[in-house]
Scaffold this motif. Structure first.
Motif, mmCIF file in Angstrom:
data_model
loop_
_atom_site.group_PDB
_atom_site.id
_atom_site.type_symbol
_atom_site.label_atom_id
_atom_site.label_comp_id
_atom_site.label_asym_id
_atom_site.label_seq_id
_atom_site.Cartn_x
_atom_site.Cartn_y
_atom_site.Cartn_z
ATOM 1 N N GLU A 156 37.464 46.286 34.291
ATOM 2 C CA GLU A 156 38.605 46.594 35.293
ATOM 3 C C GLU A 156 38.354 48.103 35.676
ATOM 4 O O GLU A 156 38.871 49.124 34.892
ATOM 5 C CB GLU A 156 39.961 46.339 34.575
ATOM 6 C CG GLU A 156 41.066 46.317 35.595
ATOM 7 C CD GLU A 156 41.349 47.667 36.441
ATOM 8 O OE1 GLU A 156 41.215 47.273 37.706
ATOM 9 O OE2 GLU A 156 42.019 48.401 35.886
ATOM 10 N N VAL A 157 37.210 48.282 36.609
ATOM 11 C CA VAL A 157 36.905 49.831 37.016
ATOM 12 C C VAL A 157 37.261 50.111 38.421
ATOM 13 O O VAL A 157 37.642 49.360 39.165
ATOM 14 C CB VAL A 157 35.424 49.702 36.760
ATOM 15 C CG1 VAL A 157 34.958 49.523 35.398
ATOM 16 C CG2 VAL A 157 34.921 48.658 37.651
ATOM 17 N N GLY B 208 39.440 39.859 39.285
ATOM 18 C CA GLY B 208 37.995 39.780 39.885
ATOM 19 C C GLY B 208 37.280 40.814 39.577
ATOM 20 O O GLY B 208 37.580 41.909 39.816
ATOM 21 N N TYR B 209 36.067 40.406 38.825
ATOM 22 C CA TYR B 209 35.337 41.495 38.188
ATOM 23 C C TYR B 209 33.949 41.385 38.887
ATOM 24 O O TYR B 209 32.988 42.161 38.248
ATOM 25 C CB TYR B 209 35.333 41.488 36.717
ATOM 26 C CG TYR B 209 36.898 41.270 36.443
ATOM 27 C CD1 TYR B 209 37.587 42.553 36.400
ATOM 28 C CD2 TYR B 209 37.646 40.289 36.150
ATOM 29 C CE1 TYR B 209 39.172 42.552 36.186
ATOM 30 C CE2 TYR B 209 38.789 40.163 35.742
ATOM 31 C CZ TYR B 209 39.693 41.387 35.883
ATOM 32 O OH TYR B 209 40.905 41.419 35.704
ATOM 33 N N ALA B 210 33.515 40.377 39.564
ATOM 34 C CA ALA B 210 32.096 40.486 40.209
ATOM 35 C C ALA B 210 32.222 41.640 41.372
ATOM 36 O O ALA B 210 32.537 41.258 42.465
ATOM 37 C CB ALA B 210 31.931 39.218 41.045
ATOM 38 N N VAL B 211 32.089 42.780 40.993
ATOM 39 C CA VAL B 211 32.314 43.999 41.683
ATOM 40 C C VAL B 211 31.411 43.753 42.878
ATOM 41 O O VAL B 211 32.056 44.203 44.226
ATOM 42 C CB VAL B 211 31.913 45.274 41.063
ATOM 43 C CG1 VAL B 211 31.693 46.344 42.025
ATOM 44 C CG2 VAL B 211 32.760 45.401 39.736
ATOM 45 N N PHE C 277 40.434 37.455 42.303
ATOM 46 C CA PHE C 277 39.250 36.808 42.835
ATOM 47 C C PHE C 277 38.185 36.277 41.498
ATOM 48 O O PHE C 277 37.215 36.304 41.833
ATOM 49 C CB PHE C 277 38.530 37.815 43.752
ATOM 50 C CG PHE C 277 39.298 38.113 45.005
ATOM 51 C CD1 PHE C 277 39.265 36.946 45.752
ATOM 52 C CD2 PHE C 277 39.916 39.110 45.386
ATOM 53 C CE1 PHE C 277 40.195 37.263 47.228
ATOM 54 C CE2 PHE C 277 40.379 39.332 46.418
ATOM 55 C CZ PHE C 277 40.810 38.532 47.446
ATOM 56 N N ASP C 278 38.726 36.261 40.434
ATOM 57 C CA ASP C 278 37.787 35.830 39.252
ATOM 58 C C ASP C 278 37.618 34.299 39.222
ATOM 59 O O ASP C 278 36.934 33.934 38.200
ATOM 60 C CB ASP C 278 38.312 36.451 38.194
ATOM 61 C CG ASP C 278 39.738 36.130 37.758
ATOM 62 O OD1 ASP C 278 40.404 35.645 38.790
ATOM 63 O OD2 ASP C 278 40.448 36.678 36.608
#
Length: 484
Positions: A90-91, A457-460, A418-419
């Protein structure tokens, strides 16, 4: 040619429809039909949402996106998973990617969050819990086992409550509070956490105000950190303040005050106290673990669904005050949102997520969690297995939207994660980029004034395109609803 030009004016410049039709009549009789069709299908200044009684704008303007860069000052360190240090997912780059792509595609107008009084957040969250997040990094650690006198620059829980109900007293140790107020090892707290979490909540509150006061069809609160795992008095799942819940209570109060000047601004804490007649935190946890089922609760079998939707339809208008629906499409179950509204019949919570058998948060999200007390039947979980396909997801989404239609809310809040994307590093659904157009089209077709609240959602590297696809799909769905 004049008729075609008139149609363009109608579609993009909101020209008075009567003038357009007059021009067409004088040019060519056949063009009158063309112009009338365009007039009927084109967005006008306002349109009533189906069944809600709310008037909202569906102009071809950019969507208001509520965001500020100060949210990105919170850059969490690593988490701990199965005894190993793992990089934070979570960046700040998450929101940067979404903002950049949406702006480049001309889909949004960036709006800064407004400032709000603390009571907007304490209407949902325990003040002592909020004080802990604000002060934990400034409170010296006192522990007789260790020679420590300084405050923790980054706070992780060390031990968790292992029993309740023996004593009315609570330890004042900051270490005890870390375990009492944080339920996992993936949600660290540093000095930037609380300011960012408040800004994130204020983004959601601003979006609610935009929808209510400015009659916009949709607003997008680009919240960071996310919020749907945050409980009444616990942080977890990268969540500290439940943005969707705060916005929902705020919208309820706004709508209630619109229809009545009586004292409708009850906080959720007050409602919980009246319902549970005890400790808000402990009694709410009891509600999550014990359900008294009646004949009027959700069944996910096809033969039960119609009965349940009819029950929602009959009971919807018997509830005093504004009705809000929250649709959670994050891969992970929104345990916090469920807990906060578990006793409420004025907020319908519907969640599509991976089954707790193999995905965070593990302890909630089962189909038999249906609400308690007055809220029984107003909590609907749709757990799905790993590798759920687009067609399978669409069938479940259709059921969720049918339930929302039956409830007939005045406003919709979408906890937008969006994950569920097939390329997400911590998820396992098989939804591809293009599907987010379809998902948004289907949700937007409800025709409700809607607040989109960013969650996971972590697929940056893909988040920008996923957000673009969703908002483009939303515009498509809105246009179709206007023509219906």
């Amino acid at each position: 040619y004049v008729a075609s030009f008139a149609c363009i004016l109608v579609l993009f410049h909101n020209v008075d429809l009567s003038h357009v039709v007059v021009v067409a009549i004088y040019v060519w009789d056949g063009a009158q039909v063309l112009c009338v069709v365009c007039c009927c299908c084109s967005p006008s200044k306002t349109m009533n949402s189906t069944g809600s009684g709310a008037s909202f704008s569906i102009e071809g303007d950019k969507i208001d996106l509520i965001y500020c860069t100060e949210m990105e000052l919170f850059d969490p360190p690593m988490g701990i998973y199965l005894g190993e240090r793992v990089p934070a997912v979570e960046v700040p780059m998450r929101t940067q990617k979404m903002l950049g792509a949406l702006d480049a595609n001309g889909l949004v107008k960036v709006v800064a969050p407004r400032k709000y009084s603390a009571d907007k957040i304490t209407a949902v969250h325990d003040p002592d819990y909020l004080a802990f997040i604000r002060q934990v990094n400034e409170t010296p650690i006192v522990d007789s086992e260790f020679e420590i006198s300084n405050a923790a620059p980054v706070a992780y829980p060390f031990t968790f409550p292992y029993t309740t109900g023996i004593s009315q007293s609570q330890s004042k140790s900051i270490i005890a509070k870390m375990g009492r107020y944080v339920f996992d090892l993936a949600t660290p707290i540093n000095r930037e956490t609380y300011p960012a979490a408040v800004l994130s909540a204020e983004a959601a509150l601003t979006g609610a105000d935009i929808i209510f006061h400015e009659n916009k069809r949709v607003a997008f609160a680009l919240c960071r950190p996310p919020g749907h795992h945050a409980m009444h008095a616990m942080a977890g799942g990268y969540s500290y303040i439940n943005n969707a819940a705060v916005a929902a209570v705020h919208l309820q109060n706004l709508a209630n005050n619109r229809t009545s000047k009586s004292s409708c601004n009850t906080t959720l804490t007050e409602k919980r106290g009246r319902t549970n007649s005890g400790s808000t935190s402990d009694s709410q946890h009891a509600d999550l673990s014990h359900n008294n089922h009646s004949d009027n609760v959700i069944g996910h079998d096809e033969k039960d669904a119609g009965h349940y939707y009819e029950y929602l339809r009959r009971s919807a208008h018997s509830t005093p005050g504004a009705r809000i629906a929250i649709l959670d499409v994050d891969f992970h179950h929104g345990n916090g949102t469920q807990e906060i509204f578990y006793n409420s019949d004025s907020v319908l919570y519907v969640s599509l997520h991976h089954t707790p058998d193999g995905a965070y948060p593990y302890f909630t999200g089962f189909a038999d969690e249906r609400g308690a007390g007055k809220g029984e039947g107003y909590n609907i979980n749709f757990p799905m297995p790993s590798h759920t396909t687009e067609s399978e997801y669409s069938r479940v989404l259709a059921k969720a939207l049918s339930a929302i239609q039956a409830y007939d809310p005045e406003y919709l809040i979408v906890s937008l994660g969006f994950d569920t994307f097939s390329g997400d590093p911590i998820s396992s659904f098989q939804l591809h980029e293009a599907y987010f157009v379809t998902m948004a089209e289907n949700i937007a077709s409800l025709g409700l004034p809607t607040l989109l609240v960013a969650e996971g959602g972590y697929a940056v590297d893909y988040l920008g395109q996923l957000a673009v696809n969703f908002l483009q799909g939303w515009n498509n769905g809105t246009a179709r609803h206007a023509c219906a």
